[in-house]
Design a protein around this motif. Structure first.
Motif, PDB file in Angstrom:
ATOM      1  N   LYS A 110       9.275   0.938  51.658  1.00 42.77           N
ATOM      2  CA  LYS A 110      10.582   1.465  51.272  1.00 42.77           C
ATOM      3  C   LYS A 110      11.366   1.903  52.510  1.00 42.77           C
ATOM      4  O   LYS A 110      12.578   1.721  52.591  1.00 42.77           O
ATOM      5  CB  LYS A 110      10.404   2.653  50.318  1.00 42.77           C
ATOM      6  CG  LYS A 110      10.011   2.268  48.902  1.00 42.77           C
ATOM      7  CD  LYS A 110       9.831   3.501  48.031  1.00 42.77           C
ATOM      8  CE  LYS A 110       9.368   3.124  46.629  1.00 42.77           C
ATOM      9  NZ  LYS A 110       9.135   4.343  45.791  1.00 42.77           N
ATOM     10  N   ARG A 111      10.670   2.474  53.476  1.00 39.53           N
ATOM     11  CA  ARG A 111      11.330   2.965  54.690  1.00 39.53           C
ATOM     12  C   ARG A 111      11.712   1.839  55.636  1.00 39.53           C
ATOM     13  O   ARG A 111      12.769   1.877  56.255  1.00 39.53           O
ATOM     14  CB  ARG A 111      10.410   3.937  55.428  1.00 39.53           C
ATOM     15  CG  ARG A 111      10.082   5.210  54.670  1.00 39.53           C
ATOM     16  CD  ARG A 111       9.038   6.016  55.410  1.00 39.53           C
ATOM     17  NE  ARG A 111       9.525   6.541  56.663  1.00 39.53           N
ATOM     18  CZ  ARG A 111       8.753   6.974  57.657  1.00 39.53           C
ATOM     19  NH1 ARG A 111       7.440   6.893  57.545  1.00 39.53           N
ATOM     20  NH2 ARG A 111       9.279   7.456  58.748  1.00 39.53           N
ATOM     21  N   PHE A 112      10.842   0.833  55.749  1.00 34.38           N
ATOM     22  CA  PHE A 112      11.035  -0.174  56.795  1.00 34.38           C
ATOM     23  C   PHE A 112      11.159  -1.590  56.238  1.00 34.38           C
ATOM     24  O   PHE A 112      10.970  -2.556  56.965  1.00 34.38           O
ATOM     25  CB  PHE A 112       9.859  -0.108  57.777  1.00 34.38           C
ATOM     26  CG  PHE A 112       9.678   1.236  58.410  1.00 34.38           C
ATOM     27  CD1 PHE A 112      10.598   1.733  59.316  1.00 34.38           C
ATOM     28  CD2 PHE A 112       8.589   2.037  58.066  1.00 34.38           C
ATOM     29  CE1 PHE A 112      10.436   2.991  59.879  1.00 34.38           C
ATOM     30  CE2 PHE A 112       8.421   3.283  58.632  1.00 34.38           C
ATOM     31  CZ  PHE A 112       9.340   3.772  59.545  1.00 34.38           C
ATOM     32  N   GLY A 113      11.492  -1.715  54.971  1.00 31.58           N
ATOM     33  CA  GLY A 113      11.561  -3.033  54.355  1.00 31.58           C
ATOM     34  C   GLY A 113      12.511  -3.997  55.030  1.00 31.58           C
ATOM     35  O   GLY A 113      12.269  -5.206  55.043  1.00 31.58           O
ATOM     36  N   GLN A 114      13.607  -3.497  55.588  1.00 32.26           N
ATOM     37  CA  GLN A 114      14.590  -4.375  56.230  1.00 32.26           C
ATOM     38  C   GLN A 114      14.308  -4.586  57.721  1.00 32.26           C
ATOM     39  O   GLN A 114      15.031  -5.322  58.389  1.00 32.26           O
ATOM     40  CB  GLN A 114      15.994  -3.782  56.063  1.00 32.26           C
ATOM     41  CG  GLN A 114      16.426  -3.611  54.618  1.00 32.26           C
ATOM     42  CD  GLN A 114      16.460  -4.924  53.865  1.00 32.26           C
ATOM     43  OE1 GLN A 114      17.141  -5.872  54.278  1.00 32.26           O
ATOM     44  NE2 GLN A 114      15.731  -5.007  52.764  1.00 32.26           N
ATOM     45  N   SER A 115      13.260  -3.968  58.225  1.00 35.27           N
ATOM     46  CA  SER A 115      12.923  -4.094  59.645  1.00 35.27           C
ATOM     47  C   SER A 115      12.051  -5.320  59.870  1.00 35.27           C
ATOM     48  O   SER A 115      11.268  -5.718  59.011  1.00 35.27           O
ATOM     49  CB  SER A 115      12.168  -2.844  60.131  1.00 35.27           C
ATOM     50  OG  SER A 115      12.949  -1.684  59.939  1.00 35.27           O
ATOM     51  N   HIS A 116      12.193  -5.909  61.046  1.00 37.31           N
ATOM     52  CA  HIS A 116      11.387  -7.060  61.424  1.00 37.31           C
ATOM     53  C   HIS A 116      10.236  -6.605  62.318  1.00 37.31           C
ATOM     54  O   HIS A 116      10.438  -5.869  63.290  1.00 37.31           O
ATOM     55  CB  HIS A 116      12.241  -8.100  62.154  1.00 37.31           C
ATOM     56  CG  HIS A 116      13.196  -8.823  61.254  1.00 37.31           C
ATOM     57  ND1 HIS A 116      14.367  -8.251  60.801  1.00 37.31           N
ATOM     58  CD2 HIS A 116      13.148 -10.072  60.713  1.00 37.31           C
ATOM     59  CE1 HIS A 116      15.009  -9.108  60.027  1.00 37.31           C
ATOM     60  NE2 HIS A 116      14.289 -10.226  59.960  1.00 37.31           N
ATOM     61  N   PHE A 117       9.040  -7.063  61.995  1.00 35.41           N
ATOM     62  CA  PHE A 117       7.843  -6.713  62.749  1.00 35.41           C
ATOM     63  C   PHE A 117       7.177  -7.984  63.287  1.00 35.41           C
ATOM     64  O   PHE A 117       7.260  -9.060  62.694  1.00 35.41           O
ATOM     65  CB  PHE A 117       6.838  -5.967  61.864  1.00 35.41           C
ATOM     66  CG  PHE A 117       7.245  -4.575  61.493  1.00 35.41           C
ATOM     67  CD1 PHE A 117       6.744  -3.481  62.201  1.00 35.41           C
ATOM     68  CD2 PHE A 117       8.114  -4.345  60.436  1.00 35.41           C
ATOM     69  CE1 PHE A 117       7.102  -2.192  61.857  1.00 35.41           C
ATOM     70  CE2 PHE A 117       8.484  -3.056  60.082  1.00 35.41           C
ATOM     71  CZ  PHE A 117       7.977  -1.968  60.793  1.00 35.41           C
ATOM     72  N   LYS A 118       6.489  -7.822  64.388  1.00 40.64           N
ATOM     73  CA  LYS A 118       5.789  -8.937  65.011  1.00 40.64           C
ATOM     74  C   LYS A 118       4.568  -9.331  64.180  1.00 40.64           C
ATOM     75  O   LYS A 118       3.795  -8.475  63.753  1.00 40.64           O
ATOM     76  CB  LYS A 118       5.352  -8.558  66.430  1.00 40.64           C
ATOM     77  CG  LYS A 118       4.656  -9.655  67.207  1.00 40.64           C
ATOM     78  CD  LYS A 118       4.352  -9.173  68.624  1.00 40.64           C
ATOM     79  CE  LYS A 118       3.651 -10.254  69.434  1.00 40.64           C
ATOM     80  NZ  LYS A 118       3.386  -9.804  70.846  1.00 40.64           N
TER      81      LYS A 118
END
Length: 425
Positions: A110-118
Motif C-alpha cells: 500500500k505504501r510503495f505500490g507505485q514505486s519501482h524496485f530492482k
C-alpha cells in the motif's frame, strides 16, 4: 464467456494483461536464456514444494540463538564477531524500537505500490526494475521454481521512508566505509521475496561481514565455512547438465547429492531464520538462502574493528580508485584507522599507486578497442547509405560521450558470480 487465463496466472484486481505483461517482460530480461514455461520446469513451486518444509524441519541447531538484552555488544564481539562465528539474535526490531507494524505484507505494498524496485540485471548489466504493485500481484499466484525477487539498494524519493522505519542494530556499531560516501560500494538492501525465491551460493563482497533482520516470513539458510573450496561450495562437483544453480536447485537437488558423497570438504550448516531474528554472517562465509514464505527483510554489509584488515586488503585490489578516496577520508576523519591501513600496506609490500595505474592503462586499452569497434560499425552504416564518414570527428564525438576513466568501473566488487546476491539475502 470468460477466457481461461494464460501464462499460469489467475485473474487479479489489477488488469490481467497489465501486470502480467510487465512481469513477463522483466522475466525475459533477467533470465533471457529461459522461456516463460522454463520458469516452472523443475516443479519446485508445485509438486516439489513440500520438500522445502521437509528440509526446514530437519535443519540442525548448529547456529547459536541469542536473545536481545541477554547478550551484550561486548559479548557478541568476543563470542561471534572476533572468531567469525555465525549466530542468530532474537528481538532486535521489538527491543530497539523499529516500526514493525509497517512491515506487514499488505501495508508494504500500500505504501510503495507505485514505486519501482530492482529485480535483477539484463544481459548487458543494466538494472531491471518492476513496479511494486505488479510484483505483489505476481506473488499471489506464482508457482515458479525460482521466483522474481525484489532486492533493492536505492532508497530515493518515497522509498527514503524505508530507512526511517529501522536502524542498524546496536550489535553492529562500526561502519568504517561511511567515512567515504562518495561512490561507496553498495552496502544495504531491502529484500521482498516470495516463497521459494532466494539467492545462490555466494560469499559477500570485499570480505565484509553482514547482518540480516527478517521482519516477515521464514528463511532457510545453508552456511559453509570460508575454507570450503569454491567448486564444492557452489556444487559444481555434483552439478548435472540439466541443473540450474539457483537457490532452489541447490537446496533440493545439489545438497542431497553432496551429502550422499560424504565429502570431508563439505560441512553444511542449515538453520531457519524466523521473523524478528537477526542473523550475523561473518566475512567470507559461503551462504545460500531460500525464502520458505513470503518474506521482507533488511540487510547491511559492514566493516568494523574486527574485520578491517581483511576488508582493506580486498578493497584496495577490487576497488583501487575508491580505496584511495577512502584512505584520504580516513586521514581526515579517523587518522588512527588511516595509519592502520598504511601499516597493512607496508607489511604486505603493497603499492596502491602502481595497481591503480595498471588498472587505468587496462581501461584505456579497453576503451580504445571499443572506440575502434564503434568506428567500424559507423563506417558500415555510412557506406550502406552511400556516405563518407569523418572518422576523426566521429572519434572525438564518441570520446566526449564516454565517462571519465575510473579504474573501479571494471573491477568486480563481488566474491562470487552472483549479481543480486552480493549481500546476505
Amino acid at each position: 464467456m470468460n477466457q481461461a487465463p494464460q501464462d499460469g496466472y489467475n485473474q487479479d484486481p489489477l488488469p490481467f494483461e497489465d501486470w502480467v505483461t510487465h512481469v513477463n517482460t522483466a522475466k525475459r530480461k533477467i533470465r533471457s536464456e529461459l522461456s516463460l514455461e522454463d520458469w516452472q520446469k523443475y516443479g519446485f513451486g508445485r509438486r516439489r514444494a513440500h520438500e522445502f518444509e521437509a528440509l526446514a524441519f530437519a535443519a540442525d541447531t548448529a547456529v547459536p540463538r541469542e536473545k536481545h538484552g541477554e547478550l551484550s555488544v561486548e559479548e557478541f564481539w568476543e563470542k561471534y564477531e572476533k572468531p567469525g562465528r555465525p549466530c542468530l539474535i532474537y528481538g532486535v526490531p521489538q527491543e530497539e524500537g523499529w516500526a514493525c507494524e509497517r512491515w506487514r505484507w499488505d501495508d508494504f505494498f500500500k505504501r510503495f505500490g507505485q514505486s519501482h524496485f530492482k529485480v535483477g540485471k539484463d544481459d548487458h548489466g543494466q538494472t531491471v526494475r518492476l513496479r511494486a504493485d505488479y510484483f505483489e500481484q505476481y506473488t499471489r499466484t506464482q508457482q515458479d521454481d525460482s521466483p522474481v525477487y525484489l532486492f533493492d539498494n536505492h532508497f530515493r524519493h518515497e522509498k527514503k521512508a524505508i530507512l526511517q522505519d529501522y536502524h542498524v542494530p546496536s550489535y553492529f556499531p562500526d561502519d568504517y566505509m561511511s567515512f567515504c560516501e562518495d561512490d561507496r560500494p553498495p552496502y544495504r538492501w531491502v529484500g521482498v521475496g516470495p516463497r521459494h525465491s532466494g539467492t545462490i551460493m555466494h560469499q559477500d563482497p570485499l570480505c565484509t561481514s553482514a547482518w540480516n533482520t527478517l521482519l516477515l516470513g521464514r528463511k532457510l539458510w545453508l552456511l559453509l565455512a570460508p575454507d570450503a573450496p569454491k567448486r564444492v561450495a557452489k556444487g559444481k562437483d555434483v552439478m548435472q547438465p540439466e541443473d540450474d544453480d539457483e537457490a532452489c536447485n541447490h537446496f533440493l537437488d545439489l545438497l542431497p547429492r553432496k551429502r550422499a558423497r560424504q565429502d570431508p570438504d563439505f560441512q553444511p550448516i542449515l538453520c531457519v531464520q524466523h521473523p524478528g531474528e537477526t542473523i550475523f554472517v561473518p566475512g567470507n562465509w559461503w551462504h545460500c538462502v531460500v525464502n520458505l514464505d513470503d518474506t521482507i527483510a533488511v540487510t547491511q554489509n559492514y566493516v568494523g574493528r574486527h574485520n578491517f584488515p581483511q576488508v582493506w586488503r580486498s578493497c584496495r585490489v577490487e576497488r583501487p580508485c575508491w580505496s584511495h578516496r577512502w584512505l584520504r577520508c580516513m586521514e581526515a576523519k579517523c587518522p588512527d584507522l588511516a595509519a592502520w591501513a598504511k601499516r597493512l600496506n607496508v607489511e604486505d609490500g603493497f603499492d596502491m599507486n602502481e595497481l591503480r595505474q595498471k588498472n587505468r592503462m587496462r581501461l584505456l586499452q579497453h576503451r580504445r578497442r571499443r572506440a575502434l569497434n564503434a568506428l567500424k560499425r559507423a563506417k558500415q552504416r555510412s557506406a550502406a547509405k552511400g556516405l563518407e564518414l569523418d572518422e576523426q570527428a566521429f572519434l572525438v564525438q564518441w570520446q566526449d560521450s564516454q565517462e571519465a576513466i575510473n579504474s573501479d568501473s571494471t573491477a568486480s566488487t563481488t566474491s562470487s558470480d552472483s549479481s543480486e546476491t552480493s549481500a546476505s539475502s
